[in-house]
Design a protein around this motif. Structure first.
Motif, PDB file in Angstrom:
ATOM      1  N   UNK A  10       0.803  -1.054  -0.024  1.00 38.17           N
ATOM      2  CA  UNK A  10       0.130  -0.082   0.189  1.00 38.17           C
ATOM      3  C   UNK A  10       0.957   1.257  -0.102  1.00 38.17           C
ATOM      4  N   UNK A  11       1.971   1.221   0.714  1.00 39.94           N
ATOM      5  CA  UNK A  11       2.736   2.579   0.763  1.00 39.94           C
ATOM      6  C   UNK A  11       3.456   2.674  -0.394  1.00 39.94           C
ATOM      7  N   UNK A  12       4.090   1.652  -0.915  1.00 36.97           N
ATOM      8  CA  UNK A  12       4.659   1.786  -2.313  1.00 36.97           C
ATOM      9  C   UNK A  12       3.862   2.216  -3.475  1.00 36.97           C
ATOM     10  N   UNK A  13       2.710   1.791  -3.361  1.00 35.07           N
ATOM     11  CA  UNK A  13       1.674   2.185  -4.640  1.00 35.07           C
ATOM     12  C   UNK A  13       1.190   3.527  -4.209  1.00 35.07           C
ATOM     13  N   UNK A  14       1.326   4.124  -3.023  1.00 40.01           N
ATOM     14  CA  UNK A  14       0.949   5.352  -2.599  1.00 40.01           C
ATOM     15  C   UNK A  14       2.150   6.490  -3.226  1.00 40.01           C
ATOM     16  N   UNK A  15       3.015   5.992  -2.765  1.00 40.54           N
ATOM     17  CA  UNK A  15       4.534   6.881  -3.234  1.00 40.54           C
ATOM     18  C   UNK A  15       4.566   6.806  -4.638  1.00 40.54           C
ATOM     19  N   UNK A  67      -0.576  19.338  -2.316  1.00 40.36           N
ATOM     20  CA  UNK A  67      -1.167  19.248  -0.933  1.00 40.36           C
ATOM     21  C   UNK A  67      -1.299  17.616  -0.558  1.00 40.36           C
ATOM     22  N   UNK A  68      -1.903  17.016  -1.764  1.00 40.12           N
ATOM     23  CA  UNK A  68      -2.188  15.573  -1.625  1.00 40.12           C
ATOM     24  C   UNK A  68      -0.612  14.890  -1.388  1.00 40.12           C
ATOM     25  N   UNK A  69       0.184  15.253  -2.103  1.00 39.50           N
ATOM     26  CA  UNK A  69       1.471  14.551  -1.942  1.00 39.50           C
ATOM     27  C   UNK A  69       2.137  14.756  -0.680  1.00 39.50           C
ATOM     28  N   UNK A  70       1.900  15.891  -0.177  1.00 34.35           N
ATOM     29  CA  UNK A  70       2.447  16.112   1.178  1.00 34.35           C
ATOM     30  C   UNK A  70       1.830  15.314   2.155  1.00 34.35           C
ATOM     31  N   UNK A  71       0.315  15.209   2.067  1.00 34.49           N
ATOM     32  CA  UNK A  71      -0.415  14.304   2.799  1.00 34.49           C
ATOM     33  C   UNK A  71      -0.062  12.911   2.827  1.00 34.49           C
ATOM     34  N   UNK A  72       0.365  12.558   1.757  1.00 38.82           N
ATOM     35  CA  UNK A  72       0.962  11.044   1.485  1.00 38.82           C
ATOM     36  C   UNK A  72       2.398  10.899   1.893  1.00 38.82           C
ATOM     37  N   UNK A  73       2.993  11.970   2.104  1.00 37.61           N
ATOM     38  CA  UNK A  73       4.433  12.056   2.797  1.00 37.61           C
ATOM     39  C   UNK A  73       4.256  11.611   4.088  1.00 37.61           C
ATOM     40  N   UNK A  74       3.304  12.381   4.724  1.00 39.25           N
ATOM     41  CA  UNK A  74       2.921  12.211   6.085  1.00 39.25           C
ATOM     42  C   UNK A  74       2.525  10.904   6.382  1.00 39.25           C
ATOM     43  N   UNK A 132      12.880  11.160  -3.785  1.00 34.58           N
ATOM     44  CA  UNK A 132      11.962  11.359  -5.120  1.00 34.58           C
ATOM     45  C   UNK A 132      10.926  12.321  -4.693  1.00 34.58           C
ATOM     46  N   UNK A 133      10.264  12.065  -3.565  1.00 35.55           N
ATOM     47  CA  UNK A 133       9.029  12.769  -3.244  1.00 35.55           C
ATOM     48  C   UNK A 133       9.407  14.233  -2.612  1.00 35.55           C
ATOM     49  N   UNK A 134      10.224  14.437  -2.033  1.00 34.75           N
ATOM     50  CA  UNK A 134      10.724  15.710  -1.489  1.00 34.75           C
ATOM     51  C   UNK A 134      11.463  16.482  -2.558  1.00 34.75           C
ATOM     52  N   UNK A 135      12.129  15.960  -3.422  1.00 39.10           N
ATOM     53  CA  UNK A 135      12.747  16.672  -4.653  1.00 39.10           C
ATOM     54  C   UNK A 135      11.670  17.052  -5.644  1.00 39.10           C
ATOM     55  N   UNK A 136      10.732  16.154  -5.717  1.00 37.02           N
ATOM     56  CA  UNK A 136       9.479  16.599  -6.786  1.00 37.02           C
ATOM     57  C   UNK A 136       8.647  17.638  -6.182  1.00 37.02           C
TER      58      UNK A 136
END
Length: 699
Positions: free
Chosen positions: A132-137, A354-361, A486-490
């Protein structure tokens, strides 16, 4: 990195998405490669399925891709025996396609497979969370990459929209203040009645004053024209000029105050005349815009702060401060600091961001859950405390990009990563991924790569001391590292692009305002000065020469109608100036002022583009003759060479007090900038008893 380049930002975003997908798949490829010697069919099947899943990442996230990736995943998992974690990438495609209900049966099937393979419910939960986590990332980084491409693609559109909005705003103001004045002048002149000349003159003076005030207000957002004027003045006086710009435009009211300080400070340096070098530096920090003018003139220094006493009160009235005096090295410095214009409200993040930031949390929360699954019961409390500190450091320094005490935060993060590694269970290695991903973000890449490699190596050695495979530990940490990076740089890339777009829009607005100010000065300022001159002449002639008086009034009507057309052209776009027409108009205006004009050269041979620019220069030169001198003779010369076009305008009316110490007007500064845009130069100043304005452009 030049993120505003033609395609660099979208390429970087796509590369980061592929890197994250490759990281999620790479662990399974490496494990399968280890199986090839003992079970080649299973090992090669898993490798082929992993490569197929990865290649399908280049396809649009539609249902055929979803079906294909799921099929490849389950082929690798069921007959070949791959880890169910491989299904993370296909689940990401499910999220991207919006097939959220499909996630439940996929996870159910994966959980059933894992339950058959192991009796540990904890391992089953851990693997399902991993999928689940990999898919959301993957979903998050893909949507961020699409957002980055969209933001990058709209940069010119947004700048054009900003210019259009600014042009409409300027047009509304000009129509209200200036158009009505020109209309009144034209209507009065159309009466062909000498008795209206007093009212006509009053309207002309009011409209001219409004034109100059409007142009000054439009220029106030930028120090560029005043800086160009200052450089030209210093160079004409033989003083080396060094201009360093460190502020962000537009400036707003601060620009008006600092422009005045700059003008007076540079004029004082030139007037004294013993300086050989002058440096002009601007900066912006802590809500203040600063201007610093430093010169090496000894006599200038002897004047002390008294030179600029008159400006101090104005600077204080704007909420700023002014200081002038000797420095330790003997140079004389003038420094002004005024409050910057309050910036607009911070832009609201796009929904994808905002959605990506929430997913990072959520990623951080999942990290905590997966870690706690393997922490001994006696250590749950300290583990919770350490996890709380790590997550706080991640949010403050990696997500929100806090700069204060960042070095201490990295040291603390590293200590809290390595110290409990022997005690907090097998999943604690993921904290090393958080640390190394954050290091890739925080450090310059040439330094970050060896530091990250060393950190992973230390983590691998510590894991091997506990009986865990060092290679497996390093791979798991590396996957987490690449996901975090990848998430933070994007996310940062998207914000950088938004800031670049905002900067481009601000620059476009400043450019539009300067264009309007320049055209107001060049077009309407000259025309209204000519109207004023002809109306004054008509008033003097109404009793002595009624026929010529009416001729001058008709000229006023023509000039007012021309001014209305120019005003409409100004608010609707640029106006092409015909050099031949401008030369004829200049000669007529000077003749009306009883200035004998000598014209040399062939104006018809001037190329159209150069003629448009030189026409504006000619207008400025004639306006200065009428406003600033007592000339009786003037000469206009056009010289064509193989590579250049030169325009010289000189007059014999250098009034007392006008010399190298006299600051050129804002019009000269604006024209200097315009000529520089075309690779040309402009110089103005006294020359052997005459005043010479010299402009040169490449053909």
């Amino acid at each position: 990195m030049g993120i505003t380049g033609s395609d660099s930002a979208p390429r970087l975003a796509r590369g980061l998405v592929f890197a994250v997908a490759a990281a999620l798949v790479s662990v399974h490829v490496i494990k399968a490669a280890g199986r090839v010697p003992g079970d080649p069919a299973a090992g090669l099947t898993i490798i082929a399925a992993c490569l197929a899943i990865l290649l399908l990442e280049f396809r649009p996230a539609r249902w055929p891709r979803v079906v294909a990736q799921l099929a490849c995943g389950f082929v690798a998992v069921l007959p070949a025996g791959a880890s169910i974690g491989l299904l993370a990438v296909p689940v990401g495609a499910v999220f991207l396609q919006g097939l959220w209900p499909l996630v439940v049966p996929v996870l159910g099937a994966a959980a059933w497979v894992q339950a058959v393979r192991t009796d540990s419910a904890r391992d089953t939960v851990d693997m399902c969370v991993t999928i689940l986590l990999g898919g959301m990332v993957l979903y998050a980084v893909t949507t961020l990459a699409a957002l980055a491409a969209r933001v990058h693609g709209t940069r010119l559109t947004l700048a054009a929209a900003a210019v259009t909005a600014e042009r409409l705003r300027i047009a509304e103001g000009l129509d209200a203040d200036l158009s009505s004045g020109l209309t009144r002048i034209r209507d009065l002149a159309a009466k062909q009645d000498p008795d209206v000349l007093d009212g006509l003159l009053a309207d002309a003076r009011t409209t001219l004053a409004a034109t100059r005030a409007t142009a000054a207000d439009l220029r106030s957002l930028s120090l560029a024209p005043e800086s160009a004027s200052a450089r030209a003045l210093l160079q004409s006086a033989g003083i080396e000029a060094d201009v360093v710009t460190g502020h962000t435009e537009p400036l707003g009211p601060a620009g008006t105050v600092l422009a005045t300080v700059l003008r007076e400070a540079v004029t004082a340096v030139v007037r004294v005349g013993d300086a050989r070098h002058c440096q002009i530096v601007t900066g912006e920090a802590a809500g203040q815009v600063t201007l610093r003018v430093t010169s090496d003139g000894v006599r200038t220094a002897a004047l002390g702060a008294d030179v600029l006493d008159g400006l101090a009160q104005r600077v204080r009235a704007s909420g700023g401060r002014l200081a002038a005096g000797l420095e330790a090295d003997g140079r004389f410095a003038v420094e002004a600091s005024v409050p910057a214009t309050p910036s607009a409200a911070e832009p609201v993040d796009a929904p994808e961001l905002r959605r990506a930031t929430f997913l990072y949390y959520l990623l951080l929360a999942a990290f905590c859950v997966r870690t706690l699954l393997y922490v001994p019961a006696a250590l749950i409390a300290p583990a919770l405390l350490v996890l709380a500190v790590l997550c706080t450091l991640q949010v403050v320094y990696s997500v929100r990009d806090e700069k204060r005490h960042s070095e201490a935060a990295i040291v603390l993060f590293a200590a809290l990563t390595y110290a409990p590694m022997h005690s907090f269970g097998q999943n604690w290695i993921a904290s090393l991924g958080l640390l190394t991903g954050s290091l890739l973000i925080a450090l310059p890449l040439p330094l970050a790569v060896p530091v990250v490699a060393a950190a992973l190596g230390v983590g691998g050695l510590m894991a091997s001391a506990d009986g865990t495979s060092a290679v497996s530990a390093i791979l798991n940490a590396l996957v987490t590292c690449l996901v975090v990076y990848g998430m933070l740089r994007l996310a940062r890339l998207v914000r950088e692009l938004q800031q670049a777009n905002d900067g481009l829009a601000r620059a476009a607005i400043v450019g539009e305002r300067l264009r309007a100010a320049r055209d107001l000065h060049d077009l309407l300022g000259h025309g209204l000065a000519a109207i004023l001159l002809k109306a004054e002449l008509a008033r003097r002639l109404r009793t002595t020469d009624p026929v010529r008086c009416l001729t001058e009034i008709r000229d006023v009507e023509r000039l007012a109608a021309q001014g209305e057309r120019e005003l409409r052209a100004l608010t609707g776009g640029t106006r092409e100036l015909s050099f031949g027409d401008e030369l004829a108009s200049a000669a007529a205006v000077l003749a009306a002022a009883e200035v004998a004009v000598e014209v040399e050269g062939d104006e018809l041979a001037v190329p159209a583009e150069a003629g448009a620019v030189l026409g504006a220069v000619l207008r400025e030169a004639v306006t200065n003759v009428l406003r600033h001198s007592v000339a009786r003779h003037a000469r206009i010369a056009v010289t064509m060479t193989e590579g250049t076009v030169r325009l010289d305008v000189e007059n014999d009316g250098v009034a007392s007090g006008i010399g190298a110490s006299k600051a050129p007007g804002s019009g000269v500064g604006g024209l200097t900038l315009r000529l520089a845009e075309y690779g040309g130069t402009l110089a103005a100043g006294p020359d052997d008893g005459w005043y010479l304005l010299h402009a040169e452009l490449p053909r």
